[in-house]
Design an enzyme around this catalytic site. Structure first.
Site, PDB file in Angstrom:
ATOM      1  N   THR A 190      34.589  36.042  35.859  1.00  0.00           N
ATOM      2  CA  THR A 190      35.605  36.192  36.619  1.00  0.00           C
ATOM      3  C   THR A 190      36.193  34.929  36.953  1.00  0.00           C
ATOM      4  OG1 THR A 190      36.240  37.087  38.997  1.00  0.00           O
ATOM      5  CG2 THR A 190      34.381  35.787  38.597  1.00  0.00           C
ATOM      6  N   ASN A 399      52.773  37.375  45.513  1.00  0.00           N
ATOM      7  CA  ASN A 399      53.074  37.028  44.068  1.00  0.00           C
ATOM      8  C   ASN A 399      54.356  36.634  44.021  1.00  0.00           C
ATOM      9  OD1 ASN A 399      50.521  36.964  42.608  1.00  0.00           O
ATOM     10  ND2 ASN A 399      50.350  39.100  43.449  1.00  0.00           N
TER      11      ASN A 399
END
Lengths: 404, 404
Positions: A190, A399
């Site tokens: 990750t 985002n």
């Protein structure tokens, strides 16, 4: 937004591992953004890294260093990923490692660099090296919690877990921290995770245990289907407990189970704090002919924008689930043999809505923060589970506004 | 939101094809929601349908009917997809076909049903059959524009195109309509598209031309990566122009090019009106070793939530483009050989930002409504292009609020 309380229970130090966190001003001021982790000389350190071919400079350097020399220091910065930075990026990562090495009288190769943050900006090396003396002074066995915060980017809260397991009468402790809230669909690791234990394992076994635990935890989560350029997961075995773990000892499975719990809790913690997350969703696919088709169906559901927006709306829109299952690429799927549950509510069977289903029951199941979608393909005995979050306005906001 | 003006130029009727549009009240009142298309007896009709295994009842029936008998009538409803409706759904679709057949004295198999809208609700058959007499009275060669509106769901505007090509001195006309704004990643067809020409083609050639045109148009668009349960694309050749098209005639390529233009304009029209779309994005991947790897890269970019939110924000965030290319699964990709342009601005080369790049130039390129991303993989001569839209607040709003 984030799902659940995120409360972190008391973190236990790991003898042989010290951490320090500080402010270098890489991108923001008045915010922790550098972490140094020190590992005792006889510890073993295993790493897995992103499979993204545009991997970041620190990933390239850390791979080389960890293959060559026993690792002693991990240097982590946030605010800048040092990715998409070409030759300059490699040099910058090496310069940071060299600065740690000079101050601490170790080989440059004993230092592993890690970066996370915006892609494509030059790493502010001077700011990072200027922060090193303060970090070295601050090294402490009790530094885990602050380090968990120090490695955050768009995360809204730190992720950290400690567990203890008693093996043949001796306590072994595992403590880990992780970060990552977007560009999350790890592939072998990750974003950033550091897990340490005071058990003693040889490097080969440590690497295989790391691969196995990562595969069932960080490699089973997806927030947005985007695999980062900077993913890295490090497992440290300091050996200071004196408990030797190998595959033949009676407590081996207990140890791996304990380690696995830490990995899964950290991985789930990332999803619970996924960008804009308001739901924590477990997608469990049973009855597959093989694991591959279970994962195809699970990821198609977990990454469908239509399923994710329905989850955000708490809308038991099972039609979107059927549509996702139907396009997942399982060959010769008999749709009449598929069942779908939301929690314990049977939603669909025989290719249509279950006769027992009521919109009220579906609504109750979807209103929860933690939702489990159970799909049975009715064609075998394999199962796979992935974890994901929903797609909210806040995901778009984060985002569209954050240059990451 | 939608991209561009969406102005529809004069639609030309196709001799041998008549259309009627009406209000059945399937889901909403005071809104056109049923369309009937009549095809003259000697016309050829070719269809392609969704590859989604949970395909809707009308898809199953239309496949059977079009394989068995010359198609004479297409019955389309919006507001209800008749998908995920099991055996009842199949019977409902057949009942609607039978009602058309009775009124018009044709075989039930000469009627093809199409539905789009919410998945998993029972089709209100009575409302649809009650609207049939009005539809039959209203059949007109000039019904294309109203039909283009009549088949809309979350579309904000109709999509329709006419073109004429002169073949060996004789005019051949092509007119088409299409709908679809979400659950759009067609696989062999798009949501609903009906294209007719007055050229004469035999059924085998018509089917192959349809497959070829669909593959380069509707099968190259993605709005959200979700493949619908109801996709269908129909190409009708009425033959009324008297111009016979076969692969040996001089004008064959001209005809296919004209048809292809209509398909591509309709497909692009769907993307321009994609759910919440504020950008129309062409993703062109050049320099691939084969088409498959070009498509992998193109779709990974086109479906990345991080790329799509950056497009929404007009943020020239090329790091997200590199990350998407790097995770697309192209084996042995030499990242130093990859170049990325936004419009005519070179953004990245040699694994990092281009030295000539300025943030101002990137910003200018991203501020446009129509954006072309050009990726050169630097390892071959193959190219592929896909079209997509951005991921906006409105996409989330539409899909969190609309039960589709």
């Amino acid at each position: 937004m984030a799902v659940g309380s995120g409360v972190i229970e008391q973190l236990k130090p790991i003898a042989g591992v010290r951490l320090a966190t500080g402010q270098a001003g890489v991108k923001y001021h008045s915010r922790d953004d550098v972490v140094l982790i020190e590992v005792s000389p006889n510890a073993e350190v295993a790493c897995v890294f992103t499979q993204n071919q545009f991997c970041a400079a620190p990933v390239t350097i850390a791979k080389q260093h960890s293959g060559d020399t026993a690792s002693r220091y991990l240097l982590i910065n946030t605010g800048n990923a040092n990715a998409g930075t070409g030759q300059q990026g490699l040099e910058d990562a090496l310069t940071c490692c060299g600065a740690v090495a000079d101050l601490l009288k170790v080989s440059t190769k004993a230092v592993l660099p890690f970066s996370t943050g915006v892609i494509g900006e030059e790493l502010p090396v001077d700011k990072i090296t200027a922060a090193l003396p303060g970090l070295i002074d601050g090294l402490s066995a009790n530094g885990w919690l602050r380090a968990a915060s120090g490695i955050m980017t768009t995360d809204t809260r730190p992720k950290a877990v400690s567990k203890t397991v008693v093996i043949n009468g001796y306590a072994v402790t595992v403590t880990g921290i992780a970060k990552g809230a977007g560009m999350i669909k790890p592939n072998m690791a990750t974003l950033l995770a550091y897990i340490a234990t005071d058990a003693k394992l040889d490097k080969t076994l440590l690497q295989s245990v790391l691969a196995r635990c990562t595969d069932q935890s960080f490699n089973r989560i997806t927030i947005d289907g985007d695999t980062s350029t900077n993913d890295a997961c490090v497992l440290i075995a300091s050996g200071h407990s004196g408990v030797v773990i190998d595959e033949d000892v009676a407590g081996y499975q207990q140890f791996v189970d304990c380690l696995s719990e830490v990995f899964i809790e950290l991985a789930q913690g990332l999803v619970r704090d996924g960008e804009g997350a308001s739901k924590f969703v477990t997608v469990q696919v049973n009855g597959g002919a093989d694991s591959e088709e279970c994962l195809k169906v699970a990821y198609t559901i977990a990454e469908s924008p239509l399923v994710k927006t329905a989850l955000f709306a708490s809308d038991p829109n099972w039609g979107r689930l059927l549509a996702a299952i139907g396009r997942a690429g399982v060959s010769d799927l008999d749709v009449d043999g598929v069942t779908v549950h939301i929690g314990d509510v049977l939603i669909a069977e025989n290719g249509s809505r279950a006769t027992s289903y009521t919109e009220e029951a579906g609504q109750r199941a979807m209103n929860k923060e933690d939702i489990t979608l159970v799909i049975d393909l009715g064609r075998g005995s394999k199962s796979e589970t992935v974890w994901t979050s929903d797609l909210s306005y806040d995901y778009v906001k984060i985002n569209a506004e954050y240059r990451s």
